[in-house]
Design an enzyme around this catalytic site. Structure first.
Site, PDB file in Angstrom:
ATOM      1  N   HIS A 104      46.483 -66.594  -8.272  1.00 15.85           N
ATOM      2  CA  HIS A 104      45.307 -67.147  -8.966  1.00 15.85           C
ATOM      3  C   HIS A 104      44.335 -66.165  -7.805  1.00 15.85           C
ATOM      4  O   HIS A 104      44.444 -65.768  -6.755  1.00 15.85           O
ATOM      5  CB  HIS A 104      44.948 -68.360  -8.528  1.00 15.85           C
ATOM      6  CG  HIS A 104      45.640 -69.408  -9.299  1.00 15.85           C
ATOM      7  ND1 HIS A 104      45.205 -69.619 -10.817  1.00 15.85           N
ATOM      8  CD2 HIS A 104      46.549 -70.122  -9.079  1.00 15.85           C
ATOM      9  CE1 HIS A 104      46.147 -70.341 -11.097  1.00 15.85           C
ATOM     10  NE2 HIS A 104      46.947 -70.830 -10.286  1.00 15.85           N
ATOM     11  N   CYS A 113      49.339 -67.340 -13.789  1.00 15.87           N
ATOM     12  CA  CYS A 113      50.112 -68.754 -13.637  1.00 15.87           C
ATOM     13  C   CYS A 113      50.646 -69.258 -14.887  1.00 15.87           C
ATOM     14  O   CYS A 113      51.621 -68.625 -15.387  1.00 15.87           O
ATOM     15  CB  CYS A 113      49.126 -69.518 -12.943  1.00 15.87           C
ATOM     16  SG  CYS A 113      49.934 -71.010 -11.868  1.00 15.87           S
TER      17      CYS A 113
END
Length: 501
Positions: free
Chosen positions: A439, A333
């Site tokens: 994630h 991310c």
């Protein structure tokens, strides 16, 4: 069913005393005993969040508790989530969607308006579940913040719930904390406290007996149990739990995780810490880097500021040097964004800087956008190049939470390969460097087993045919936690407090 709804609230003498973990343990016990049980925290402040199936954002602590209760996590379990963006401001998320950024004073003046959202979520629970395990935040005795409380005794009042006070003996001063907390409460609030659990005890319990008898006499509240300090593989709610990794055994595969200033979703590395030959450490200085096999750059709530911090501390230069030497670098991310050539923030969403250079390890650029991507994700690896070679077809499941998007630069010249065949870039690989927006990527056991075996091979170590399932592992840990609570807490008394025979 809803009409006979029962509840219990866990309050704490402070932050990080173990409310979340004891709530998870009670969720597992009630589930084992045949009840439909749900966790609830009206307001959570954490940079650790999760995206539900319907694309809503919630705190991960309630996700853990939902797993323990064996139900699908949903945003009504955590209607208000505050994600700090700077020292003074937080992004306010209501019912799983971003409302706006507010500073502490503005939020404090506004939060009474959120009671209707909280009660709508709680009434849904009341109508659909036998038992709710509520969790407070910090301490209920913050007398400067008591007005319009929506998360501690104010929430107990709204839900008409009895409460148990959790105290942490490991930090010292446990009896003062119990006494001080109860004495600072108003009479109506004190009446709700039906028991105390002393948590994280090391040593001989019999030495506590005189203190327990005295505190029961002083407060007129029974101590329901003393829970021993037991290391469990259940994720911590906030980054205060990070330090436990630094005491991990020495493994043959060494991983350094960059502890970014605004680190978020640090639990992405949790699965890795449970492999026998892996040791994890968090790094805050460039001098701590250099002896690892893998560097992980995790998520960030403020990528631009964290990139600037890495430059200021010379950590960025060290990561680049090690990557060129062949160390595997893996970004998730915000970490993925940091690995590109530059990060642009034309609307100053995250910072006063319009643009900052990245590590230039991947030929990508990132532009911050107002719209926030919040979605669950599932796809198979298509382009398994470099360190991911041989992993085509492995399924990856996880979720995305990010501001902005990334795109390849000089597509005709670039050596990077997009990992998935998506229109928008979800991940890229170039030799020993990998980045992705997903994630929870290491929670995919097949991927992680393959990835670690690739690292073992590079080091001349034997392949490990450990078919490790993180999901099954967590399930065993929830059962272990339930067992510890059954052995050390008067669960019959907890049922009695809730009005269940």
């Amino acid at each position: 069913m809803g009409r006979n709804h029962k509840n219990i609230m866990l309050l704490g003498t402070g932050s990080n005393v173990g409310k979340s973990i004891i709530a998870a343990g009670l969720c597992r016990i009630f589930y084992q005993d045949g009840h439909s049980v749900v966790p609830f925290k009206s307001q959570n402040m954490a940079l650790n969040s999760f995206i539900t199936k319907d694309g809503k954002e919630m705190g991960r602590a309630q996700v853990v508790q939902a797993e323990a209760a064996n139900i699908e996590p949903q945003a009504f379990m955590n209607p208000i989530l505050l994600k700090p963006t700077t020292d003074r401001k937080s992004q306010v998320i209501v019912n799983g969607k971003v409302y706006k950024n507010m500073d502490a004073r503005e939020y404090f003046a506004y939060k009474h308006n959120l009671k209707k959202d909280i009660m709508a979520a709680y009434n849904h629970i009341r109508d659909n579940f036998d038992i709710c395990v509520l969790e407070g935040a910090g301490s209920p005795a913050e007398i400067n913040l008591k007005e319009d409380d929506i998360v501690n005794t104010g929430m107990a009042e709204m839900a008409d719930s009895p409460a148990i006070l959790v105290a942490d003996i490991d930090r010292g001063g446990v009896f003062a904390a119990i006494y001080g907390t109860i004495m600072l409460l108003e009479e109506s609030e004190k009446k709700r406290i039906k028991g105390v659990i002393i948590n994280k005890f090391r040593g001989d319990k019999s030495l506590l007996t005189p203190g327990i008898e005295m505190i029961e006499e002083l407060t007129n509240v029974p101590v329901l149990g003393v829970v021993p300090f037991v290391p469990l593989g259940i994720e911590e709610e906030d980054s205060l739990g990070i330090d436990k990794y630094n005491v991990k055994k020495e493994g043959k595969i060494r991983i350094s995780v960059i502890k970014l200033k605004h680190i978020s979703n640090f639990t992405d590395v949790d699965a890795l810490s449970h492999y026998n030959d892996v040791s994890l450490k968090y790094v805050t200085k460039s001098s701590e880097l250099g002896d690892e096999d893998i560097i992980i750059i995790p998520g960030s709530k403020n990528t631009v500021e964290d990139m600037k911090d890495l430059i200021d501390k010379n950590i960025s230069r060290e990561i680049i040097r090690l990557a060129k030497r062949g160390t595997i670098v893996f970004g998730i991310c915000g970490g993925f964004q940091i690995m590109g050539q530059k990060i642009m923030d034309p609307k100053n969403i995250e910072s006063n800087l319009k643009e900052i250079s990245g590590l230039d390890l991947l030929d990508i650029e990132t532009v911050m956008e107002t719209a926030k991507t919040t979605t669950q994700y599932g796809n198979k690896i298509k382009n398994a190049d470099g360190i991911l070679n041989g992993m085509e077809g492995i399924e990856i499941k996880g979720y995305e939470i990010h501001q902005g998007y990334s795109y390849p630069v000089n597509e005709e010249k670039t050596e990077i390969k997009c990992i998935f065949d998506d229109e928008k870039l979800k991940g890229a690989v170039k030799g020993n460097v990998v980045g992705t927006y997903i994630h929870g990527i290491f929670d995919n056991s097949e991927f992680t087993n393959h990835f670690l075996n690739k690292v073992r091979k590079l080091k001349g170590l034997d392949k490990v045919n450990e078919d490790f399932s993180f999901k099954e592992y967590k399930n065993r840990e929830y059962n272990k936690l339930a067992q510890i609570l059954r052995e050390n807490v008067d669960i019959d008394k907890v049922y009695e407090i809730m009005g269940i025979k």
